[in-house]
Design a protein around this motif. Structure first.
Motif, PDB file in Angstrom:
ATOM      1  N   VAL A  94     -27.072   3.380  21.127  1.00  0.00           N
ATOM      2  CA  VAL A  94     -26.441   2.077  21.377  1.00  0.00           C
ATOM      3  C   VAL A  94     -24.923   2.255  21.414  1.00  0.00           C
TER       4      VAL A  94
ATOM      5  N   PHE B 103     -22.232   1.157  24.510  1.00  0.00           N
ATOM      6  CA  PHE B 103     -21.051   0.289  24.430  1.00  0.00           C
ATOM      7  C   PHE B 103     -19.742   1.072  24.545  1.00  0.00           C
TER       8      PHE B 103
ATOM      9  N   GLY C 286     -17.856  -7.576  19.333  1.00  0.00           N
ATOM     10  CA  GLY C 286     -17.424  -6.897  20.554  1.00  0.00           C
ATOM     11  C   GLY C 286     -16.006  -7.213  20.951  1.00  0.00           C
TER      12      GLY C 286
ATOM     13  N   ILE D  48     -19.461  -2.695  15.145  1.00  0.00           N
ATOM     14  CA  ILE D  48     -19.599  -1.302  14.715  1.00  0.00           C
ATOM     15  C   ILE D  48     -18.855  -0.353  15.653  1.00  0.00           C
TER      16      ILE D  48
ATOM     17  N   MET E  27     -15.262  -1.223  21.672  1.00  0.00           N
ATOM     18  CA  MET E  27     -15.386  -2.667  21.931  1.00  0.00           C
ATOM     19  C   MET E  27     -14.298  -3.426  21.155  1.00  0.00           C
TER      20      MET E  27
ATOM     21  N   ALA F 125     -17.384  -2.793  11.263  1.00  0.00           N
ATOM     22  CA  ALA F 125     -18.409  -3.008  10.232  1.00  0.00           C
ATOM     23  C   ALA F 125     -19.792  -2.966  10.855  1.00  0.00           C
TER      24      ALA F 125
ATOM     25  N   ARG G 288     -29.937  -7.887  19.014  1.00  0.00           N
ATOM     26  CA  ARG G 288     -30.826  -7.068  19.852  1.00  0.00           C
ATOM     27  C   ARG G 288     -30.467  -5.583  19.772  1.00  0.00           C
ATOM     28  N   ASN G 289     -29.204  -5.314  19.542  1.00  0.00           N
ATOM     29  CA  ASN G 289     -28.738  -3.923  19.575  1.00  0.00           C
ATOM     30  C   ASN G 289     -28.789  -3.241  18.216  1.00  0.00           C
TER      31      ASN G 289
HETATM   32  C1  LIG Z   1     -23.716  -7.234  24.021  1.00  0.00           C
HETATM   33  S1  LIG Z   1     -22.401  -6.915  22.897  1.00  0.00           S
HETATM   34  C2  LIG Z   1     -21.992  -8.541  22.331  1.00  0.00           C
HETATM   35  C3  LIG Z   1     -20.533  -8.722  22.094  1.00  0.00           C
HETATM   36  C4  LIG Z   1     -20.073 -10.153  21.810  1.00  0.00           C
HETATM   37  N1  LIG Z   1     -20.703 -10.693  20.621  1.00  0.00           N
HETATM   38  C5  LIG Z   1     -20.310 -11.061  22.969  1.00  0.00           C
HETATM   39  O1  LIG Z   1     -21.084 -12.013  22.817  1.00  0.00           O
HETATM   40  O2  LIG Z   1     -19.726 -10.843  24.038  1.00  0.00           O
HETATM   41  C6  LIG Z   1     -23.269  -6.224  21.541  1.00  0.00           C
HETATM   42  C7  LIG Z   1     -22.381  -5.662  20.473  1.00  0.00           C
HETATM   43  O3  LIG Z   1     -23.192  -5.285  19.350  1.00  0.00           O
HETATM   44  C8  LIG Z   1     -22.521  -4.225  18.699  1.00  0.00           C
HETATM   45  N2  LIG Z   1     -23.409  -3.588  17.715  1.00  0.00           N
HETATM   46  C9  LIG Z   1     -24.502  -2.850  17.943  1.00  0.00           C
HETATM   47  N3  LIG Z   1     -25.059  -2.461  16.774  1.00  0.00           N
HETATM   48  C10 LIG Z   1     -24.298  -2.986  15.782  1.00  0.00           C
HETATM   49  C11 LIG Z   1     -24.362  -2.967  14.358  1.00  0.00           C
HETATM   50  N4  LIG Z   1     -25.342  -2.315  13.708  1.00  0.00           N
HETATM   51  N5  LIG Z   1     -23.414  -3.611  13.662  1.00  0.00           N
HETATM   52  C12 LIG Z   1     -22.419  -4.286  14.294  1.00  0.00           C
HETATM   53  N6  LIG Z   1     -22.306  -4.336  15.647  1.00  0.00           N
HETATM   54  C13 LIG Z   1     -23.240  -3.712  16.378  1.00  0.00           C
HETATM   55  C14 LIG Z   1     -22.093  -3.343  19.851  1.00  0.00           C
HETATM   56  O4  LIG Z   1     -21.100  -2.411  19.477  1.00  0.00           O
HETATM   57  C15 LIG Z   1     -21.625  -4.384  20.856  1.00  0.00           C
HETATM   58  O5  LIG Z   1     -20.247  -4.618  20.762  1.00  0.00           O
END
Ligand SMILES: C[S@@+](CC[C@H](N)C(=O)[O-])C[C@H]1O[C@@H](n2cnc3c(N)ncnc32)[C@H](O)[C@@H]1O
Length: 252
Positions: free
Chosen positions: A30, A34, A78, A98, A102, A123, A145-146
């Motif tokens: 993941v 990103f 993000g 995380i 982003m 975080a 989802r991610n």
């Molecule tokens: C599709 S983006 C959404 C970004 C923003 N919230 C938006 O709506 O535009 C998904 C984000 O989830 C973050 N992500 C994935 N796993 C994560 C985790 N365990 N903890 C925090 N962020 C996470 C990714 O780095 C990415 O920036």
């Protein structure tokens, strides 16, 4: 519709789109997605959703409806869309994610908007570096989802909420009208990767996007997970016929 039930992380595996990978590998994969899409993330969001994500996010912020001075934690935030909108409504928001790539784009955008004072913190939503009960609201948009261990994210969100505080999740979900599924599938599995390949030179990341939507728990299942994490008064509302849904729950 090309639906696949979400696979539990039991047995040491987690879903990465339609592929089962070792639990420890999902976060790395993941992260790669990103890292690759960060710089074009906002442009691609507009293009792929025909700008619908802007409307969904506006409705989401209205649902959160923060009061001026409310302390709000945005998880997986993000490039900052949700945090910036919460701030415009007077909330005292913390932007977390995380992924440094982003967040880097998020920081630049905050500077451009004169919002450089928003705290931006790297975080993991599964292990939050915040004390119990410190926030009036926790938000996560298109992020759950991610995450590998979605239940851990929900438990952490509840933990950092004050009693009476509210959790809100905006995420892709399941169409209400099954007859539209073939069209939606064609768009998701053909157009998305094709556009991702043409515009971002990264068809694979956009194939993951389509697959991860299909493996994410449907509305009722996600509502059940919120309840299992200890959130009460759980509710959900579909937007655009279930393309996305807003789930909410309260810490009592
Ligand atoms: C599709 S983006 C959404 C970004 C923003 N919230 C938006 O709506 O535009 C998904 C984000 O989830 C973050 N992500 C994935 N796993 C994560 C985790 N365990 N903890 C925090 N962020 C996470 C990714 O780095 C990415 O920036």
């Amino acid at each position: 519709m090309q639906d696949k039930q979400p696979q539990p992380a039991a047995g040491g595996t987690a879903d990465f789109g339609f592929t089962q990978v070792p639990v420890a590998e999902k976060a790395v994969l993941v992260r790669g997605v990103f890292d690759r899409v960060a710089r074009r993330y906002d442009l691609m969001n507009d293009l792929l959703s025909f700008s619908a994500h802007r409307l969904w996010k506006r409705i989401f912020i209205n649902a959160v409806n923060p009061r001026p001075g409310d302390r709000v934690l945005d998880l997986a935030g993000g490039t900052g869309d949700i945090a910036f909108k919460l701030r415009e409504r007077g909330a005292d928001v913390v932007l977390t994610d995380i992924n440094p790539a982003m967040l880097g784009v998020g920081r630049d955008r905050a500077l451009d908007r004169g919002l450089a004072d928003i705290p931006v913190i790297a975080a993991d939503a599964e292990h939050l570096p915040f004390r119990d009960g410190g926030f009036d609201a926790v938000t996560i948009a298109f992020g759950l989802r991610n995450c590998t261990d979605k239940s851990a994210v929900l438990r952490e969100a509840r933990r950092v909420l004050r009693p009476g505080g509210k959790f809100f999740c905006l995420e892709f979900s399941r169409l209400e009208v099954a007859a539209l599924a073939p069209l939606y599938d064609a768009y998701s599995f053909r157009v998305l990767p094709w556009l991702g390949g043409r515009v971002a030179r990264d068809a694979e990341s956009y194939r993951y996007l389509a697959e991860s939507i299909r493996t994410f728990p449907p509305q009722a299942e996600l509502a059940r997970m919120l309840g299992e994490a200890g959130l009460k008064m759980v509710a959900h509302r579909n937007l655009s016929g279930g393309v996305v849904a807003i789930h909410s729950g309260r810490r009592l």
